[in-house]
Design a protein around this motif. Structure first.
Motif, PDB file in Angstrom:
ATOM      1  N   ARG A 179     -28.054   5.331   2.399  1.00  0.00           N
ATOM      2  CA  ARG A 179     -28.848   4.179   1.954  1.00  0.00           C
ATOM      3  C   ARG A 179     -30.328   4.554   1.850  1.00  0.00           C
ATOM      4  NH1 ARG A 179     -27.634   1.015   5.878  1.00  0.00           N
ATOM      5  NH2 ARG A 179     -25.798   0.077   4.910  1.00  0.00           N
ATOM      6  N   SER A 180     -30.814   5.286   2.835  1.00  0.00           N
ATOM      7  CA  SER A 180     -32.214   5.717   2.826  1.00  0.00           C
ATOM      8  C   SER A 180     -32.503   6.644   1.650  1.00  0.00           C
ATOM      9  CB  SER A 180     -32.531   6.433   4.143  1.00  0.00           C
ATOM     10  OG  SER A 180     -33.842   6.947   4.124  1.00  0.00           O
ATOM     11  N   ALA A 181     -31.586   7.556   1.366  1.00  0.00           N
ATOM     12  CA  ALA A 181     -31.778   8.500   0.263  1.00  0.00           C
ATOM     13  C   ALA A 181     -31.759   7.789  -1.082  1.00  0.00           C
ATOM     14  CB  ALA A 181     -30.703   9.581   0.306  1.00  0.00           C
ATOM     15  N   TYR A 182     -30.849   6.843  -1.254  1.00  0.00           N
ATOM     16  CA  TYR A 182     -30.783   6.097  -2.512  1.00  0.00           C
ATOM     17  C   TYR A 182     -32.043   5.255  -2.717  1.00  0.00           C
ATOM     18  CZ  TYR A 182     -25.810   7.309  -2.895  1.00  0.00           C
ATOM     19  OH  TYR A 182     -24.624   7.985  -3.032  1.00  0.00           O
ATOM     20  N   THR A 183     -32.534   4.686  -1.637  1.00  0.00           N
ATOM     21  CA  THR A 183     -33.775   3.910  -1.717  1.00  0.00           C
ATOM     22  C   THR A 183     -34.934   4.813  -2.147  1.00  0.00           C
ATOM     23  OG1 THR A 183     -33.032   2.386   0.020  1.00  0.00           O
ATOM     24  CG2 THR A 183     -35.397   2.484  -0.426  1.00  0.00           C
ATOM     25  N   GLU A 184     -34.984   5.999  -1.573  1.00  0.00           N
ATOM     26  CA  GLU A 184     -36.014   6.970  -1.942  1.00  0.00           C
ATOM     27  C   GLU A 184     -35.888   7.350  -3.426  1.00  0.00           C
ATOM     28  OE1 GLU A 184     -37.244  11.609  -0.924  1.00  0.00           O
ATOM     29  OE2 GLU A 184     -36.013  10.484   0.498  1.00  0.00           O
ATOM     30  N   ALA A 185     -34.657   7.520  -3.882  1.00  0.00           N
ATOM     31  CA  ALA A 185     -34.429   7.873  -5.289  1.00  0.00           C
ATOM     32  C   ALA A 185     -34.917   6.770  -6.217  1.00  0.00           C
ATOM     33  CB  ALA A 185     -32.942   8.147  -5.528  1.00  0.00           C
ATOM     34  N   LEU A 186     -34.648   5.535  -5.851  1.00  0.00           N
ATOM     35  CA  LEU A 186     -35.113   4.404  -6.662  1.00  0.00           C
ATOM     36  C   LEU A 186     -36.633   4.348  -6.700  1.00  0.00           C
ATOM     37  CD1 LEU A 186     -32.619   1.581  -5.637  1.00  0.00           C
ATOM     38  CD2 LEU A 186     -32.881   2.567  -7.920  1.00  0.00           C
ATOM     39  N   GLN A 187     -37.257   4.545  -5.571  1.00  0.00           N
ATOM     40  CA  GLN A 187     -38.719   4.513  -5.506  1.00  0.00           C
ATOM     41  C   GLN A 187     -39.345   5.640  -6.322  1.00  0.00           C
ATOM     42  OE1 GLN A 187     -39.266   4.645  -1.262  1.00  0.00           O
ATOM     43  NE2 GLN A 187     -39.178   2.411  -1.026  1.00  0.00           N
ATOM     44  N   GLN A 195     -29.090   2.107  -8.174  1.00  0.00           N
ATOM     45  CA  GLN A 195     -29.166   0.765  -7.605  1.00  0.00           C
ATOM     46  C   GLN A 195     -27.763   0.244  -7.290  1.00  0.00           C
ATOM     47  OE1 GLN A 195     -32.107  -1.340  -6.924  1.00  0.00           O
ATOM     48  NE2 GLN A 195     -30.394  -2.124  -5.709  1.00  0.00           N
ATOM     49  N   MET A 196     -26.818   0.554  -8.179  1.00  0.00           N
ATOM     50  CA  MET A 196     -25.423   0.133  -7.947  1.00  0.00           C
ATOM     51  C   MET A 196     -24.848   0.825  -6.712  1.00  0.00           C
ATOM     52  SD  MET A 196     -24.045   0.071 -11.890  1.00  0.00           S
ATOM     53  CE  MET A 196     -22.367  -0.294 -11.404  1.00  0.00           C
ATOM     54  N   LYS A 197     -25.172   2.119  -6.547  1.00  0.00           N
ATOM     55  CA  LYS A 197     -24.713   2.845  -5.361  1.00  0.00           C
ATOM     56  C   LYS A 197     -25.279   2.194  -4.095  1.00  0.00           C
ATOM     57  CE  LYS A 197     -24.274   7.420  -7.532  1.00  0.00           C
ATOM     58  NZ  LYS A 197     -24.727   8.837  -7.511  1.00  0.00           N
ATOM     59  N   LEU A 198     -26.563   1.831  -4.173  1.00  0.00           N
ATOM     60  CA  LEU A 198     -27.212   1.213  -3.012  1.00  0.00           C
ATOM     61  C   LEU A 198     -26.626  -0.156  -2.728  1.00  0.00           C
ATOM     62  CD1 LEU A 198     -29.452   1.547  -0.909  1.00  0.00           C
ATOM     63  CD2 LEU A 198     -31.056   0.552  -2.552  1.00  0.00           C
ATOM     64  N   ASP A 199     -26.364  -0.913  -3.798  1.00  0.00           N
ATOM     65  CA  ASP A 199     -25.761  -2.248  -3.612  1.00  0.00           C
ATOM     66  C   ASP A 199     -24.396  -2.168  -2.958  1.00  0.00           C
ATOM     67  OD1 ASP A 199     -27.974  -3.332  -4.795  1.00  0.00           O
ATOM     68  OD2 ASP A 199     -27.054  -3.590  -6.766  1.00  0.00           O
ATOM     69  N   ASP A 200     -23.654  -1.105  -3.272  1.00  0.00           N
ATOM     70  CA  ASP A 200     -22.329  -0.929  -2.676  1.00  0.00           C
ATOM     71  C   ASP A 200     -22.400  -0.689  -1.176  1.00  0.00           C
ATOM     72  OD1 ASP A 200     -21.053  -1.252  -5.091  1.00  0.00           O
ATOM     73  OD2 ASP A 200     -20.885   0.892  -5.512  1.00  0.00           O
ATOM     74  N   LEU A 201     -23.567  -0.266  -0.706  1.00  0.00           N
ATOM     75  CA  LEU A 201     -23.748   0.026   0.716  1.00  0.00           C
ATOM     76  C   LEU A 201     -24.450  -1.106   1.450  1.00  0.00           C
ATOM     77  CD1 LEU A 201     -24.911   3.758   0.539  1.00  0.00           C
ATOM     78  CD2 LEU A 201     -22.603   2.882   0.875  1.00  0.00           C
TER      79      LEU A 201
END
Length: 203
Positions: A179-187, A195-201
């Motif tokens: 979740r932290s890595a996906y958030t970093e990727a979005l930022q 965003q879809m990957k993050l939403d799934d988590l």
């Protein structure tokens, strides 16, 4: 400039100068003309070589797309023959792709490592490194994958690196890190797929 009293003196002075310097002038002229002709020949040869490599690349790519991993030998022959050209790295990238599709993961890594070591294009190098990391993660070599990601240097690839780190963490069952890595990727500028990957988590 010296002053000459008669036309004859001027002629004699010219003759004397030519006798002393004429050979150098002629040699210089010949060398200059030779250099111009040589440069034009070099340019012509370079253009011809690029055109030949381009046509050969297109033929190799067509065969690879039609035959998949079965065309590995002919594709490798093209890569070897054009090793100093970016056409070779592009061919190696495509060969690695079909090898992954055929389940030949170690062969694909070999091609991608060659690209990373031989290409002069930062984007191609980063692409190869990212793909190596993905394959290593697929092989469950997670530490190796994370180490490979550390070799990706261009700042413009930070978002992609963060996404792959999230994918690796997810494979390991580490939801918080993913979740932290996906958030970093979005930022860092990644797209809706992340965003879809993050939403799934989402908790």
């Amino acid at each position: 400039m010296e002053a000459y009293e008669t036309e004859e003196q001027q002629v004699e002075a010219i003759k004397s100068w030519w006798k002393e310097n004429g050979k150098a002038v002629v040699v210089g002229g010949v060398v200059g003309i030779g250099a111009i002709l040589g440069w034009k020949y070099y340019q012509s040869a370079q253009i011809e070589a690029k055109d030949t490599a381009s046509m050969s690349y297109e033929k190799t790519l067509t065969t690879l797309q039609a035959s998949g991993a079965e065309a590995a030998e002919s594709t490798q022959a093209f890569i070897n023959a054009n090793a100093k050209s970016e056409y070779a790295t592009l061919a190696a990238l495509q060969l690695a792709k079909v090898q992954v599709e055929a389940g030949q993961l170690d062969n694909a890594i070999t091609q991608l490592n060659w690209i990373a070591s031989n290409s002069k294009d930062e984007s191609l190098i980063a692409t190869a490194q990212i793909r190596i990391a993905r394959i290593q993660a697929q092989q469950e070599e997670f530490d190796a994958a994370l180490t490979t990601l550390e070799t990706v240097k261009p700042a413009s690839w930070a978002a992609r690196v963060a996404e792959v780190k999230g994918d690796i963490a997810l494979r390991q069952g580490d939801i918080a890190t993913a979740r932290s890595a996906y958030t970093e990727a979005l930022q860092a500028g990644m797209n809706q797929a992340v965003q879809m990957k993050l939403d799934d988590l989402a908790e």
